[in-house]
Design a protein around this motif. Structure first.
Motif, PDB file in Angstrom:
ATOM      1  N   SER A 134       0.803  -1.237   0.000  1.00 59.56           N
ATOM      2  CA  SER A 134       0.000   0.000   0.000  1.00 59.56           C
ATOM      3  C   SER A 134       0.831   1.279   0.000  1.00 59.56           C
ATOM      4  N   ALA A 135       0.410   2.229  -0.846  1.00 62.01           N
ATOM      5  CA  ALA A 135       0.988   3.585  -0.818  1.00 62.01           C
ATOM      6  C   ALA A 135       0.073   4.521  -0.041  1.00 62.01           C
ATOM      7  N   GLY A 136      -0.856   3.962   0.735  1.00 68.25           N
ATOM      8  CA  GLY A 136      -1.764   4.795   1.521  1.00 68.25           C
ATOM      9  C   GLY A 136      -2.960   5.231   0.702  1.00 68.25           C
ATOM     10  N   PRO A 137      -3.783   6.100   1.292  1.00 72.57           N
ATOM     11  CA  PRO A 137      -5.046   6.459   0.646  1.00 72.57           C
ATOM     12  C   PRO A 137      -4.945   7.568  -0.395  1.00 72.57           C
TER      13      PRO A 137
ATOM     14  N   LYS B 251      10.219   0.679  -1.639  1.00 68.93           N
ATOM     15  CA  LYS B 251      11.356   0.444  -2.548  1.00 68.93           C
ATOM     16  C   LYS B 251      12.458  -0.308  -1.824  1.00 68.93           C
ATOM     17  N   LYS B 252      12.712   0.109  -0.578  1.00 68.55           N
ATOM     18  CA  LYS B 252      13.759  -0.589   0.197  1.00 68.55           C
ATOM     19  C   LYS B 252      13.396  -2.058   0.354  1.00 68.55           C
ATOM     20  N   LEU B 253      12.119  -2.317   0.544  1.00 67.54           N
ATOM     21  CA  LEU B 253      11.680  -3.715   0.718  1.00 67.54           C
ATOM     22  C   LEU B 253      11.568  -4.437  -0.622  1.00 67.54           C
ATOM     23  N   ASN B 254      11.737  -3.673  -1.686  1.00 68.60           N
ATOM     24  CA  ASN B 254      11.653  -4.241  -3.035  1.00 68.60           C
ATOM     25  C   ASN B 254      10.356  -5.027  -3.234  1.00 68.60           C
ATOM     26  N   THR B 255       9.247  -4.419  -2.820  1.00 70.32           N
ATOM     27  CA  THR B 255       7.974  -5.134  -2.980  1.00 70.32           C
ATOM     28  C   THR B 255       7.624  -5.184  -4.476  1.00 70.32           C
ATOM     29  N   ASP B 256       6.713  -6.056  -4.844  1.00 67.32           N
ATOM     30  CA  ASP B 256       6.434  -6.252  -6.277  1.00 67.32           C
ATOM     31  C   ASP B 256       5.582  -5.128  -6.846  1.00 67.32           C
ATOM     32  N   PHE B 257       4.522  -4.773  -6.124  1.00 63.51           N
ATOM     33  CA  PHE B 257       3.596  -3.744  -6.611  1.00 63.51           C
ATOM     34  C   PHE B 257       3.301  -2.736  -5.513  1.00 63.51           C
ATOM     35  N   VAL B 258       3.181  -1.484  -5.906  1.00 65.84           N
ATOM     36  CA  VAL B 258       2.713  -0.465  -4.968  1.00 65.84           C
ATOM     37  C   VAL B 258       1.345   0.014  -5.450  1.00 65.84           C
TER      38      VAL B 258
ATOM     39  N   GLY C 249      12.130   0.165 -10.083  1.00 67.45           N
ATOM     40  CA  GLY C 249      11.594  -0.118  -8.747  1.00 67.45           C
ATOM     41  C   GLY C 249      10.357  -0.998  -8.829  1.00 67.45           C
ATOM     42  N   PRO C 250       9.577  -1.037  -7.734  1.00 66.93           N
ATOM     43  CA  PRO C 250       8.326  -1.805  -7.769  1.00 66.93           C
ATOM     44  C   PRO C 250       7.405  -1.275  -8.871  1.00 66.93           C
ATOM     45  N   LYS C 251       6.561  -2.141  -9.361  1.00 67.16           N
ATOM     46  CA  LYS C 251       5.575  -1.723 -10.370  1.00 67.16           C
ATOM     47  C   LYS C 251       4.420  -1.007  -9.670  1.00 67.16           C
ATOM     48  N   VAL C 252       3.723  -0.194 -10.436  1.00 68.41           N
ATOM     49  CA  VAL C 252       2.563   0.510  -9.875  1.00 68.41           C
ATOM     50  C   VAL C 252       1.297  -0.280 -10.185  1.00 68.41           C
ATOM     51  N   PHE C 253       0.450  -0.388  -9.179  1.00 72.72           N
ATOM     52  CA  PHE C 253      -0.904  -0.899  -9.361  1.00 72.72           C
ATOM     53  C   PHE C 253      -1.821   0.286  -9.043  1.00 72.72           C
ATOM     54  N   ALA C 254      -2.428   0.856 -10.081  1.00 69.46           N
ATOM     55  CA  ALA C 254      -3.394   1.939  -9.848  1.00 69.46           C
ATOM     56  C   ALA C 254      -4.683   1.257  -9.402  1.00 69.46           C
ATOM     57  N   GLY C 255      -4.720   0.907  -8.133  1.00 70.71           N
ATOM     58  CA  GLY C 255      -5.708  -0.058  -7.638  1.00 70.71           C
ATOM     59  C   GLY C 255      -7.095   0.488  -7.405  1.00 70.71           C
ATOM     60  N   GLU C 256      -7.210   1.786  -7.184  1.00 73.48           N
ATOM     61  CA  GLU C 256      -8.534   2.398  -7.008  1.00 73.48           C
ATOM     62  C   GLU C 256      -8.454   3.788  -7.575  1.00 73.48           C
ATOM     63  N   TYR C 257      -9.277   4.068  -8.553  1.00 74.51           N
ATOM     64  CA  TYR C 257      -9.347   5.446  -9.020  1.00 74.51           C
ATOM     65  C   TYR C 257     -10.708   5.715  -9.626  1.00 74.51           C
TER      66      TYR C 257
ATOM     67  N   GLU D 193       5.084   0.137 -18.835  1.00 77.33           N
ATOM     68  CA  GLU D 193       6.323  -0.472 -18.361  1.00 77.33           C
ATOM     69  C   GLU D 193       6.393  -0.414 -16.830  1.00 77.33           C
ATOM     70  N   VAL D 194       5.828   0.637 -16.260  1.00 77.35           N
ATOM     71  CA  VAL D 194       5.860   0.757 -14.795  1.00 77.35           C
ATOM     72  C   VAL D 194       4.462   0.582 -14.189  1.00 77.35           C
ATOM     73  N   VAL D 195       3.426   1.022 -14.894  1.00 77.16           N
ATOM     74  CA  VAL D 195       2.062   0.802 -14.385  1.00 77.16           C
ATOM     75  C   VAL D 195       1.585  -0.520 -14.974  1.00 77.16           C
ATOM     76  N   ASN D 196       1.584  -1.530 -14.154  1.00 79.55           N
ATOM     77  CA  ASN D 196       1.270  -2.868 -14.674  1.00 79.55           C
ATOM     78  C   ASN D 196      -0.192  -3.253 -14.543  1.00 79.55           C
ATOM     79  N   MET D 197      -0.904  -2.586 -13.645  1.00 81.07           N
ATOM     80  CA  MET D 197      -2.324  -2.944 -13.459  1.00 81.07           C
ATOM     81  C   MET D 197      -3.092  -1.702 -13.013  1.00 81.07           C
ATOM     82  N   ALA D 198      -4.363  -1.683 -13.372  1.00 82.91           N
ATOM     83  CA  ALA D 198      -5.194  -0.537 -12.979  1.00 82.91           C
ATOM     84  C   ALA D 198      -6.641  -0.981 -12.863  1.00 82.91           C
ATOM     85  N   SER D 199      -7.354  -0.393 -11.899  1.00 82.74           N
ATOM     86  CA  SER D 199      -8.786  -0.711 -11.775  1.00 82.74           C
ATOM     87  C   SER D 199      -9.565   0.489 -11.233  1.00 82.74           C
ATOM     88  N   TYR D 200     -10.674   0.771 -11.884  1.00 83.61           N
ATOM     89  CA  TYR D 200     -11.634   1.800 -11.463  1.00 83.61           C
ATOM     90  C   TYR D 200     -12.302   1.328 -10.168  1.00 83.61           C
TER      91      TYR D 200
END
Ligand code: AHR
Length: 666
Positions: A407-410, A425-432, A457-465, A503-510
């Motif tokens: 999570s990148a927070g709300p 990034k330090k934790l090298n997580t897969d998706f933020v 770095g980690p890939k972005v998941f635009a998980g809620e927009y 390349e960096v935003v790998n997933m997105a969901s409304y």
């Protein structure tokens, strides 16, 4: 001297009383089809499902009886005593907690109905949506109590109280057993009710009173509403994130989402209050609970049915930080971590494992092939990172291939966001997982948000927009944010930026996905429904346009060697599809002015002289679709001629345009 006649004609053609008419300049954009930038994740465009706005019970989960096992805080909520003729009787809610703590309550109904009938009426979820000539399955757990001889008559009535369906049950014993009956409805009504009537003299214990349409998705008994699943399937989503959202976190830890309580026999799934029941006083929904009839098995099955990767999110020992912010102390985190590990086993384990065996018993011996897991929803601060580290170690040690969403927070910026990203990034997580519920203006301004994001770095998941437009609409009585064209247009413009940066935003969901017109807590939402109908919003069509046309590789689309991300109100992205040999162009014009274009393909030869084109447009930013008027904004399809490697087209003002250009081998 008089001007020659033809000169006069020419002048008349180019002059107006105010001076010469300037031909509108043609914007030339170039697609570099032979310069792929990156691959597009096949799971790029997905779905965010949360049980908010009656999305599950009262929505996707097709159960028509509300509070079927009397477990709501008020056990009779949704139920009423009913009598016909001169019958009388009594209803008592009994609790057998020691015997059955998951489903403690049942109704003891005593009838004195040698003539007439006595029993219960269920009001459904804002009524029951019933369709003429469709069949319905009724079921109930029954045992007799004491002496007597009663039978049950089940009666479906429309909003005028007229009978539109009926069935009878009898032969009960003093042991709990399930009784079923099916019947056809003779009428259509969005507000039907169900009567469960005892005839004769005696007492019955009743529990798990249920009515489902036979017509469910894939005709699965006790399944999902087929019109709603069809809308999801039509999106061809790359993934489904479930079950939320804040619902994962709970108001406090006790009301967090615990997947293990949502699998196995339906009657053993312990109901809890839905956190959205009380969240917004202005949209308070006292009858909103989670029966978990739609549980984790069903979510996995739904993902598989519609070809989407399952993406479950689990609680990480933290309740919603907007509410209590309660955390499980680190020394007591083990059960939470174990839930995550067991979930992976439930999804992927062999049938000889404990949880894989349960999956098989529920009807799916083959693994669900889970690849990703979210740890926490919108968590922030050090307490998240401390807990995440523990989850990450345990999961990666046992299942190194499972990708973790973190999570990148709300918010998409600010203190929490700025703290979390470097830590992740330090934790090298897969998706933020980034979330943004913002204004249309924010979406337009952020079309370049990811152009300079770190590719390593980690890939972005635009998980809620979702774009939240407050542009007034005279039909909008509440003056609240809407699924209007203003919002959809800005989302499309922004999504070209997501696509350009695949390349960096790998997933997105409304988000959120569903809303019942009479029981919503939050808006805008992608799909609206009532008890009989469902509609796609303009935002839905935007999602569909991108998800159905994602191609395989991103390629540059340039205007004078620059990207199109806002200049002259234009936004664009382009892909090639190596499987179909097509160049795919999305072109968004957010100004009200139509705009002539020349689309030039470089590095590929066009194979056919006809191009598929889809346009979404509206002359008013305040327009939106409603259940009564679902077609105000819908995609218009046509084919356009393509001449010598270029497409000349005039795009409308305020429009979203898709072109699929067939090429020779790409
Ligand atoms: O989508 C509605 C809510 O918005 C989600 O539950 C939460 O994650 C976000 O704050």
């Amino acid at each position: 001297m008089k001007k020659p006649f033809f000169m006069a004609l020419l002048l008349a053609a180019v002059l107006t009383p105010h001076g010469p008419v300037k031909a509108q300049p043609v914007t030339k954009i170039t697609i570099q089809a032979n310069k792929p930038i990156c691959e597009v994740n096949p799971a790029m465009w997905g779905i965010f499902f949360e049980d908010i706005n009656f999305a599950a019970d009262g929505g996707l989960y097709a159960e028509l009886v509300k509070n079927r096992s009397f477990e709501f805080l008020k056990p009779m909520m949704g139920w009423k005593e009913t009598r016909q003729g001169n019958a009388s009787g009594k209803i008592l809610i009994e609790n057998r907690n020691d015997e059955n703590s998951n489903n403690p309550r049942f109704a003891r109904v005593s009838a004195n109905a040698e003539t007439g009938a006595y029993g219960l009426t269920n009001e459904g979820f804002r009524g029951m949506g019933i369709t003429k000539d469709k069949s319905y399955n009724f079921s109930v757990m029954v045992r007799t109590f004491g002496e007597g001889n009663v039978k049950i008559r089940v009666e479906l009535v429309n909003s005028n109280g007229e009978k539109i369906g009926e069935a009878s049950l009898s032969g009960f014993t003093d042991k709990w057993a399930k009784y079923t009956a099916s019947f056809k409805s003779s009428g259509t009504d969005a507000k039907a009710r169900l009567n469960i009537l005892l005839e004769g003299k005696g007492t019955l214990d009743l529990d798990m009173i249920s009515l489902f349409p036979q017509d469910t998705w894939k005709n699965r008994p006790n399944g999902l509403r087929s019109d709603l699943v069809q809308l999801l399937a039509d999106l061809k989503p790359g993934f489904i994130r479930f079950p939320g959202g804040c619902i994962v976190e709970g108001h406090e830890l006790a009301t967090r989402y615990q997947w293990k309580k949502t699998v196995g026999n339906i009657e053993d799934r312990k109901l809890i209050i839905n956190r959205w029941n009380t969240e917004f006083p202005a949209h308070s929904t006292p009858d909103y609970f989670q029966s978990y009839g739609l549980g984790f098995f069903e979510y996995f099955q739904l993902s598989e049915d519609i070809g989407a990767e399952p993406l479950p999110i689990i609680n990480c020992g933290m309740a919603c930080q907007y509410n209590t912010g309660e955390v499980a102390q680190l020394s007591e985190l083990d059960p939470y971590v174990q839930d995550a590990l067991d979930l992976i086993e439930f999804a992927n384990g062999t049938t000889s494992t404990k949880w894989g065996k349960l999956r098989a018993e529920m009807g799916h011996p083959a693994p669900f092939n889970l690849k990703m897991l979210g740890v926490g929803n919108e968590q922030w601060d050090e307490q998240y990172i401390e807990r995440l580290k523990i989850f990450q170690k345990a999961i990666k040690d046992k299942y190194p291939d499972i990708k973790l969403i973190t999570s990148a927070g709300p918010s998409p910026d600010g203190k929490q966001f700025n703290y979390l990203w470097p830590e992740l990034k330090k934790l090298n997580t897969d998706f933020v997982d980034e979330h943004y519920y913002k204004s249309p203006d924010w979406f337009l301004k952020n079309a370049q948000r990811y152009d300079n994001y770190d590719r390593k770095g980690p890939k972005v998941f635009a998980g809620e927009y979702a774009s939240h437009s407050t542009k007034a609409n005279k039909n909008d009585k509440n003056g609240e944010v809407m699924n209007n064209w203003d919002a959809a247009l800005s989302e499309a413009a922004f999504m070209t930026g997501l696509e350009r940066n695949a390349e960096v935003v790998n997933m997105a969901s409304y988000a959120p996905l569903f809303a019942h017109e009479e029981a919503w807590q939050w808006r805008p939402n992608l799909i609206w429904f009532d008890n009989l109908r469902s509609i796609a919003t303009p935002n839905y069509y935007v999602q569909k346009l991108f998800a159905n046309n994602k191609g395989t590789n991103v390629v540059p689309v340039l205007l004078n060697n620059e990207i199109l991300a806002g200049k002259d109100s234009l936004y664009a992205s382009a892909n090639i599809d190596k499987k179909t040999n097509e160049v795919i162009v999305k072109l968004i014009n957010v100004s009200a002015k139509p705009q002539p274009f020349e689309i030039i393909i470089e590095g590929a030869s066009v194979a056919k002289k006809s191009v598929y084109c889809q346009t979404l447009s509206s002359d008013k930013l305040t327009n939106f679709n409603t259940l009564d008027n679902p077609k105000t904004i819908v995609p218009i399809e046509k084919n356009l001629p393509f001449k010598s490697n270029r497409l000349s087209v005039k795009v409308e003002g305020s429009s979203i345009n898709l072109f699929r250009i067939p090429c020779k081998k790409l």
